[in-house]
Design a protein around this motif. Structure first.
Motif, PDB file in Angstrom:
ATOM      1  N   GLY A   2      23.877 100.451  72.503  1.00 56.50           N
ATOM      2  CA  GLY A   2      23.241 101.727  72.795  1.00 56.50           C
ATOM      3  C   GLY A   2      22.947 101.940  74.271  1.00 56.50           C
ATOM      4  O   GLY A   2      22.943 101.012  75.076  1.00 56.50           O
ATOM      5  N   ALA A   3      22.707 103.195  74.600  1.00 56.87           N
ATOM      6  CA  ALA A   3      22.408 103.568  75.986  1.00 56.87           C
ATOM      7  C   ALA A   3      20.958 103.271  76.358  1.00 56.87           C
ATOM      8  O   ALA A   3      20.666 102.932  77.504  1.00 56.87           O
ATOM      9  CB  ALA A   3      22.707 105.048  76.197  1.00 56.87           C
ATOM     10  N   ARG A   4      20.032 103.386  75.393  1.00 55.29           N
ATOM     11  CA  ARG A   4      18.608 103.203  75.688  1.00 55.29           C
ATOM     12  C   ARG A   4      18.288 101.845  76.292  1.00 55.29           C
ATOM     13  O   ARG A   4      17.600 101.779  77.316  1.00 55.29           O
ATOM     14  CB  ARG A   4      17.778 103.446  74.430  1.00 55.29           C
ATOM     15  CG  ARG A   4      16.297 103.262  74.677  1.00 55.29           C
ATOM     16  CD  ARG A   4      15.517 103.178  73.361  1.00 55.29           C
ATOM     17  NE  ARG A   4      14.160 102.786  73.591  1.00 55.29           N
ATOM     18  CZ  ARG A   4      13.738 101.527  73.674  1.00 55.29           C
ATOM     19  NH1 ARG A   4      14.573 100.530  73.539  1.00 55.29           N
ATOM     20  NH2 ARG A   4      12.472 101.262  73.898  1.00 55.29           N
ATOM     21  N   PRO A   5      18.765 100.718  75.702  1.00 52.71           N
ATOM     22  CA  PRO A   5      18.408  99.439  76.316  1.00 52.71           C
ATOM     23  C   PRO A   5      19.005  99.261  77.718  1.00 52.71           C
ATOM     24  O   PRO A   5      18.391  98.636  78.579  1.00 52.71           O
ATOM     25  CB  PRO A   5      18.941  98.392  75.343  1.00 52.71           C
ATOM     26  CG  PRO A   5      19.903  99.101  74.464  1.00 52.71           C
ATOM     27  CD  PRO A   5      19.500 100.543  74.455  1.00 52.71           C
ATOM     28  N   VAL A   6      20.177  99.855  77.951  1.00 51.79           N
ATOM     29  CA  VAL A   6      20.774  99.791  79.290  1.00 51.79           C
ATOM     30  C   VAL A   6      19.938 100.622  80.255  1.00 51.79           C
ATOM     31  O   VAL A   6      19.620 100.179  81.364  1.00 51.79           O
ATOM     32  CB  VAL A   6      22.239 100.287  79.258  1.00 51.79           C
ATOM     33  CG1 VAL A   6      22.816 100.386  80.660  1.00 51.79           C
ATOM     34  CG2 VAL A   6      23.093  99.382  78.381  1.00 51.79           C
ATOM     35  N   LEU A   7      19.558 101.826  79.815  1.00 46.91           N
ATOM     36  CA  LEU A   7      18.751 102.705  80.664  1.00 46.91           C
ATOM     37  C   LEU A   7      17.424 102.053  81.031  1.00 46.91           C
ATOM     38  O   LEU A   7      17.037 102.031  82.205  1.00 46.91           O
ATOM     39  CB  LEU A   7      18.501 104.035  79.947  1.00 46.91           C
ATOM     40  CG  LEU A   7      17.628 105.028  80.708  1.00 46.91           C
ATOM     41  CD1 LEU A   7      18.360 105.554  81.926  1.00 46.91           C
ATOM     42  CD2 LEU A   7      17.209 106.164  79.803  1.00 46.91           C
ATOM     43  N   VAL A   8      16.737 101.502  80.051  1.00 49.41           N
ATOM     44  CA  VAL A   8      15.428 100.891  80.312  1.00 49.41           C
ATOM     45  C   VAL A   8      15.581  99.670  81.220  1.00 49.41           C
ATOM     46  O   VAL A   8      14.823  99.503  82.183  1.00 49.41           O
ATOM     47  CB  VAL A   8      14.728 100.526  78.984  1.00 49.41           C
ATOM     48  CG1 VAL A   8      13.490  99.686  79.232  1.00 49.41           C
ATOM     49  CG2 VAL A   8      14.372 101.793  78.215  1.00 49.41           C
ATOM     50  N   SER A   9      16.554  98.826  80.950  1.00 51.44           N
ATOM     51  CA  SER A   9      16.761  97.635  81.794  1.00 51.44           C
ATOM     52  C   SER A   9      17.063  98.022  83.230  1.00 51.44           C
ATOM     53  O   SER A   9      16.495  97.460  84.171  1.00 51.44           O
ATOM     54  CB  SER A   9      17.912  96.792  81.234  1.00 51.44           C
ATOM     55  OG  SER A   9      17.602  96.302  79.962  1.00 51.44           O
ATOM     56  N   CYS A  10      17.956  98.995  83.390  1.00 51.24           N
ATOM     57  CA  CYS A  10      18.311  99.429  84.743  1.00 51.24           C
ATOM     58  C   CYS A  10      17.151 100.145  85.425  1.00 51.24           C
ATOM     59  O   CYS A  10      16.972 100.022  86.640  1.00 51.24           O
ATOM     60  CB  CYS A  10      19.548 100.313  84.701  1.00 51.24           C
ATOM     61  SG  CYS A  10      21.060  99.403  84.298  1.00 51.24           S
ATOM     62  N   ALA A 131      20.065 104.203  66.113  1.00 53.27           N
ATOM     63  CA  ALA A 131      21.001 103.076  65.996  1.00 53.27           C
ATOM     64  C   ALA A 131      21.098 102.212  67.252  1.00 53.27           C
ATOM     65  O   ALA A 131      21.957 101.344  67.328  1.00 53.27           O
ATOM     66  CB  ALA A 131      22.392 103.563  65.595  1.00 53.27           C
ATOM     67  N   ALA A 132      20.255 102.438  68.238  1.00 59.73           N
ATOM     68  CA  ALA A 132      20.289 101.592  69.438  1.00 59.73           C
ATOM     69  C   ALA A 132      19.505 100.315  69.199  1.00 59.73           C
ATOM     70  O   ALA A 132      18.504 100.303  68.493  1.00 59.73           O
ATOM     71  CB  ALA A 132      19.708 102.334  70.640  1.00 59.73           C
ATOM     72  N   ALA A 133      19.983  99.249  69.789  1.00 59.61           N
ATOM     73  CA  ALA A 133      19.266  97.977  69.735  1.00 59.61           C
ATOM     74  C   ALA A 133      18.111  98.021  70.733  1.00 59.61           C
ATOM     75  O   ALA A 133      18.032  98.910  71.581  1.00 59.61           O
ATOM     76  CB  ALA A 133      20.215  96.838  70.072  1.00 59.61           C
ATOM     77  N   GLY A 134      17.250  97.047  70.660  1.00 57.51           N
ATOM     78  CA  GLY A 134      16.146  96.951  71.601  1.00 57.51           C
ATOM     79  C   GLY A 134      16.590  96.330  72.914  1.00 57.51           C
ATOM     80  O   GLY A 134      17.695  95.777  73.035  1.00 57.51           O
ATOM     81  N   VAL A 135      15.736  96.413  73.903  1.00 60.36           N
ATOM     82  CA  VAL A 135      16.021  95.847  75.220  1.00 60.36           C
ATOM     83  C   VAL A 135      16.192  94.329  75.121  1.00 60.36           C
ATOM     84  O   VAL A 135      17.090  93.762  75.741  1.00 60.36           O
ATOM     85  CB  VAL A 135      14.910  96.219  76.229  1.00 60.36           C
ATOM     86  CG1 VAL A 135      15.138  95.540  77.560  1.00 60.36           C
ATOM     87  CG2 VAL A 135      14.836  97.726  76.396  1.00 60.36           C
ATOM     88  N   THR A 136      15.353  93.685  74.327  1.00 59.41           N
ATOM     89  CA  THR A 136      15.477  92.230  74.189  1.00 59.41           C
ATOM     90  C   THR A 136      16.798  91.854  73.522  1.00 59.41           C
ATOM     91  O   THR A 136      17.392  90.832  73.869  1.00 59.41           O
ATOM     92  CB  THR A 136      14.298  91.634  73.393  1.00 59.41           C
ATOM     93  OG1 THR A 136      14.187  92.312  72.141  1.00 59.41           O
ATOM     94  CG2 THR A 136      12.996  91.764  74.160  1.00 59.41           C
ATOM     95  N   ALA A 137      17.277  92.677  72.588  1.00 60.69           N
ATOM     96  CA  ALA A 137      18.575  92.403  71.953  1.00 60.69           C
ATOM     97  C   ALA A 137      19.702  92.515  72.976  1.00 60.69           C
ATOM     98  O   ALA A 137      20.654  91.722  72.953  1.00 60.69           O
ATOM     99  CB  ALA A 137      18.813  93.364  70.794  1.00 60.69           C
TER     100      ALA A 137
END
Length: 160
Positions: A2-10, A131-137
């Motif tokens: 998913g885009a959300r964990p990439v967005l949050v990490s970045c 359907a996005a995984a979490g940041v830790t995933a």
């Protein structure tokens, strides 16, 4: 994942970037190279995720309006932050002592920028993407694959 964990990490990586500007001196410039390297990595991921997220997290009907609203809000925030940062830098003393070290006015603005960016990154944790995984995933997957470049990528792979 998913885009959300990439967005949050970045976003958290981007939040730390202005802090790099606290360390260079006229005789110690290599932190600027680190800034360029990390900025390319984090902004690249952030921009890709910001392109994909509205396509996956908004309803199909009216999606162009959501995409336009997100782009408008981002552009307006960037413009206002730039104006506020410039105005603040002009009003601060040229040099301020902090922790026994002189800081230029722009370095103070960079430190404040980092704080505001961290606040925005934490706000990103509230984004919902179906359907996005979490940041830790995401980071578990990145660390699991570290050093295994030939490993198939799973169901989204284009490999034969």
């Amino acid at each position: 994942l998913g885009a959300r964990p990439v967005l949050v990490s970045c976003a958290f990586g981007i939040a730390a970037l202005p802090l790099i500007w606290l360390f260079p001196t006229p005789t110690f410039l290599w932190p600027l190279a680190a800034d360029a390297l990390f900025a390319g990595f984090f902004w690249g991921g952030h921009n890709l995720a910001m392109f994909v997220l509205p396509l996956t997290a908004t309803p199909r009907q009216g999606r162009p309006h959501y995409v336009a609203a997100i782009a408008t809000a981002g552009g307006a925030a960037f413009g206002l932050a730039t104006i506020a940062g410039g105005a603040l830098a002009q009003r601060l003393p040229a040099v301020t002592m902090a922790a026994g070290r002189p800081l230029q006015s722009l370095q103070i603005v960079f430190a404040l920028s980092a704080l505001a960016r961290f606040a925005a990154a934490f706000a990103g944790l509230r984004i919902h993407e179906p359907a996005a995984a979490g940041v830790t995933a995401l980071w578990s997957e990145v660390l699991r694959r570290k050093g295994r470049p030939g490993e198939p990528e799973g169901p989204r792979s284009f490999a034969a």
